[in-house]
Enzyme design. Structure first.
Site, PDB file in Angstrom:
ATOM      1  N   GLU A 191       0.926  -1.147  -0.045  1.00  0.00           N
ATOM      2  CA  GLU A 191       0.005   0.007   0.109  1.00  0.00           C
ATOM      3  C   GLU A 191       1.008   1.194   0.056  1.00  0.00           C
ATOM      4  OE1 GLU A 191      -3.029   0.350   2.935  1.00  0.00           O
ATOM      5  OE2 GLU A 191      -2.897   2.271   3.319  1.00  0.00           O
ATOM      6  N   GLU A 233      -1.859  11.512   3.713  1.00  0.00           N
ATOM      7  CA  GLU A 233      -3.173  11.234   4.883  1.00  0.00           C
ATOM      8  C   GLU A 233      -2.943  12.333   5.505  1.00  0.00           C
ATOM      9  OE1 GLU A 233      -4.525   6.898   5.854  1.00  0.00           O
ATOM     10  OE2 GLU A 233      -2.110   6.902   5.788  1.00  0.00           O
TER      11      GLU A 233
END
Length: 290
Positions: A167, A172
């Protein structure tokens, strides 16, 4: 160089996958993560392969974007509180040259896949896959306690196994840590479950509500992530196998706005700040010419 392929829209695997926040960035990055501060931007010789400038009002272009709604009925990972809607203008739309992903305080009891959530939002998957390249997204993050917007990518496969298949979290952000952008990767050897994930926390004062570009440079040898034309995180291929480097297959881009959860809602959710809008000005993917 792999050309663009039509992705397999992730089926049952994505419904149960612990997704972005499986990679809980609240765990401090490993000490051997490589923090850098170097010029970034489109590498020399790369050409634009695919983009969305969001210049056509209405729902996101169905030729370019799909919706991930698979876990609505039984609930999303990490105790996230949102229901991800399908082609619903209240939650995802293009207007004024921008994609808006909006999180709202509301119940959608009339939906057959409603799982009891009291918030709605959207999660978009790019229908174009890519292997290696430079990805740049210009975005404005929402402010508010409980917000959790993300720009990230996963392998395009019907049988995703996390964290072994990897990933890449380009960006974020969580409202309780309001001056920080998280850059992170996760692999079989390097992930938060083992307290070994690789990442950098970039201090960005008052970043929510401001426009910035978030980027990923992905080659067979390294991953670089940055903001506004500078790279701050570098993850190098150790050439020791898939456990350290699973990033050698096509990926697709994910844009989503989660509500709360074990990471995003670490200190609660402030409903009074809603609705929240995660705005994206453009998405651009560059690659070396074939």
């Amino acid at each position: 160089m792999t050309s663009f392929t039509r992705p397999f829209i992730l089926a049952a695997a994505l419904a149960t996958l612990p997704l972005t926040a499986l990679a809980d960035p609240s765990v401090a990055p490993a000490k051997d993560s490589l923090e850098i501060d170097e010029p970034g931007g489109v590498p020399a010789g790369y050409v634009l392969k695919w983009s969305d400038e969001f210049d056509k009002p209405g729902l996101p272009d169905p030729k370019l974007w799909a919706y991930d709604t698979k876990a609505n009925k039984h609930g999303w990972a990490n105790e996230e509180r949102q229901y991800y809607s399908l082609a619903r203008r209240e939650n995802s739309r293009v207007e004024d040259g921008q994609l808006i992903i909006e999180a709202r305080k509301e119940d959608l009891k009339n939906k057959p896949d409603w799982g009891g959530q009291h918030y709605t939002s959207a999660r978009l998957l790019s229908k174009n896959s890519y292997q290696y390249g430079y990805i740049e997204v210009r975005a404005q993050l929402p402010c508010g306690l409980g917000v959790w917007p993300a720009i990230w990518q996963l392998p395009t496969t019907d049988h995703m196994m996390w964290p072994d298949d990897g990933e890449i979290d380009i960006m974020e952000y969580v409202g309780w840590d309001q001056d920080t952008i998280y850059h992170t990767v996760h692999t079989g050897l390097y992930n938060h479950v083992k307290h070994t994930q690789k990442g950098v926390l970039k201090h960005m004062p008052a970043v929510c509500g401001q426009w910035h570009t978030y980027s990923l440079t992905w080659t067979p040898d390294e991953i670089r992530e940055g903001i506004d034309g500078r790279d701050y995180f570098r993850f190098v291929n150790e050439h020791t196998g898939k456990g350290a480097w699973p990033f050698d297959r096509p990926n697709h881009l994910i844009l989503n706005l989660a509500v709360g959860g074990t990471f995003g809602g670490k200190t609660g959710v402030d409903d009074s700040t809603m609705p929240w809008q995660f705005r994206i000005d453009y998405v651009r993917v560059y690659q070396k010419p074939e």
